[in-house]
Design an enzyme around this catalytic site. Structure first.
Site: not given
Ligand code: G6P
Length: 534
Positions: A156, A365
């Site tokens: 992602h 990003d």
């Molecule tokens: C990004 C990553 C996700 C993640 C999100 C939120 O978008 O690609 O995998 O879940 O950030 O971050 P966190 O550490 O809160 O899961």
């Protein structure tokens, strides 16, 4: 066949959650429901003992299997290696990368344990879809345990060039685990080329177009730019403004007539929040005629606050906003509001629709779905203008935004001025093309396209898209049209016109949208179902 999704975070459905869950969670769940499936990953909580087995909970057609981590695992696997080594590295922030061997061991250990716990849950015809950088070595661990199923991975976030990735100790070992996948999805062609380039440079892999081989298996690496549920988000924005719930009403407060510039991001250094605040300050200094008649609302829910670099950003953003407000504000006008909490998706949609400018200026990003949500939420008759960083994956698709270099404060400041002054006809023209692009490559299109590629053409027929894109103008069936959406702006005749009911647009106009102001504090009341931007 059955679909098995594996991700660091698992989104279990809860009461009232339909509104809060993001497009990805909804799309994955809908694919899982359609074909029957299992969603496996971290429970998000820690326990004293590591889970030695999982007990799936069945809800409808989907089973959820979650694993607790120990606190030591959370520290090493999640906070440490994933978010202090891989996250900054993948976002080209070598200076912030903190590599620690015991964190790396913890990361590998959790991936091994996930594999061990997942194997007994698998069936021979399962198709496995693993998500994101926390789980890079998972397929290799599954293969070591004899799993021969099709396994796909979607990354992602950005994938840096071999020069940058190679700075990570054990980079060659880690990157070679990518060849345990059958299909690797990236956000952009640049990310795909970087991964393949890394496999060639660090592992001596052989490349043939999108196919790469470093061992027994051939891996396809291809861009699949992720989308949002455009239609649902559009409806949410219309409903939110019409209902004029508390936070939305607050942006039309008693001081009337002020314009709104909006930024919505997790409080993360990759998002360029501090640089954005500085650019807004620069804009007000260079164009004093705008002082008092426009404000920046930055919504920034805290994230990963246990990581020191995030705590530092928290402090720094307060400091910069405070300094600029003190220097530029007036007794009846505060130029910048930074609100560090999450709002419901509905409230966010309403804010976007009210804002004349969407400021999406990450330093780097993977995609940035806020850019797409901002466009989906606009009133087609009187749309706002998107200012978008060239370093967001979204810029590869959304060329009709005002594309900026987020490192250039002056350029961002001038883009804000251009956006605020843009004539309606040009705003509408840009909006229509942007809307058509995001509608033609929405989240349903993304899910079905990825799964069709993972399962192979024959199985793709059996695995119909969970929800075919409604405005894709044949994009699900014509490969050429699909590819177009990933690289070029939409065709001249946008689907947006047909997608948006004229009566609806007239209604919106009658509601006096875009006459919002920035007169008072936006939404001090906490909302249920708060959703964090990714
Ligand atoms: C990004 C990553 C996700 C993640 C999100 C939120 O978008 O690609 O995998 O879940 O950030 O971050 P966190 O550490 O809160 O899961």
């Amino acid at each position: 066949m059955r679909l098995v999704v594996v991700s660091n975070r698992v989104t279990m459905p809860e009461r009232g959650e339909k509104v809060a869950a993001g497009g990805l969670a909804v799309a994955l769940r809908s694919a899982l429901e359609k074909h029957g499936g299992l969603w496996f990953g971290w429970s998000g909580t820690t326990s004293a003992e590591p889970s030695s087995r999982v007990e799936p909970v069945r809800l409808g057609n989907v089973s959820y299997a979650v694993v607790d981590l120990t606190e030591a695992e959370r520290q090493s696997y999640y906070l440490g290696f994933s978010n202090r080594a891989l996250w900054p590295l993948m976002h080209y922030r070598l200076g912030l990368t903190d590599f620690d061997r015991s964190d790396y061991a913890g990361y590998l250990g959790v991936n091994r344990r996930f594999a061990k716990l997942l194997v007994p849950q698998l069936k021979p015809d399962d198709v496995i879809w693993i998500h994101d950088y926390h789980l890079i070595p998972l397929a290799a661990e599954l293969r070591r345990r004899g799993v021969t199923n099709r396994i796909g991975y979607f990354h992602h976030i950005p994938w840096p060039s071999a020069e940058v990735f190679g700075a990570l100790p054990f980079s060659a070992t880690l990157i070679s685990t990518m060849t345990a996948y059958d299909l690797v999805g990236m956000q952009t062609q640049t990310d795909a080329d970087n991964l393949i380039g890394g496999l060639v440079a660090l592992r001596g892999a052989h490349r043939d177009g999108e196919r790469v081989k470093a061992g027994p298996r051939e891996t396809v690496v291809r861009p699949f730019p992720i989308g949002i549920d455009v239609e649902s988000f559009r409806k949410l924005a219309v409903a939110s403004v019409r209902a004029a719930t508390q936070p939305i009403r607050a942006t039309t407060g008693p001081l009337g007539g002020r314009k709104l510039v909006i930024g919505v991001d997790r409080l993360d250094y990759s998002k360029g929040i501090v640089q954005r605040l500085e650019a807004f300050g620069q804009f007000l200094r260079s164009h004093p005629e705008h002082r008092g008649n426009v404000g920046l609302l930055q919504i920034a829910p805290p994230s990963r606050s246990d990581v020191p670099e995030y705590a530092e950003l928290d402090r720094q953003s307060d400091e910069v906003a405070g300094r600029l407000n003190a220097a530029l504000g007036e007794f009846d006008w505060t130029p910048i509001r930074v609100v560090k909490k999450a709002y419901s998706r509905s409230a966010l949609a309403g804010f976007y629709r009210r804002a004349q400018v969407g400021l999406v200026t990450p330093m780097r990003d993977g995609m940035n779905l806020v850019a797409k949500e901002y466009i989906a939420a606009q009133n087609p008759e009187d749309p706002g203008v998107l200012v978008l960083s060239r370093f967001a994956g979204a810029a590869h698709q959304m060329g009709e935004a005002l594309i900026v270099n987020p490192y250039d404060t002056h350029e961002v400041a001038e883009a804000i001025r251009t956006a605020l002054a843009m004539p309606q006809s040009e705003r509408v023209r840009r909006f229509e093309r942007l809307y058509a692009t995001i509608a033609a490559s929405d989240i349903g299109w993304w899910t079905s396209r990825y799964l069709a590629a993972l399962t192979g053409a024959e199985a793709a027929d059996k695995l119909a898209p969970p929800e075919p894109p409604r405005k894709a103008s044949g994009a699900t069936r014509k490969p050429a049209a699909r590819q177009r959406a990933t690289t070029r702006p939409a065709a001249k005749k946008p689907a947006a016109k047909t997608a948006i009911q004229p009566a609806q647009a007239a209604n919106d106009a009658a509601l006096g949208e875009k006459r919002g102001s920035f007169g008072q504090r936006a939404g001090s009341k906490p909302l249920p179902n708060a959703a964090s931007p990714r």
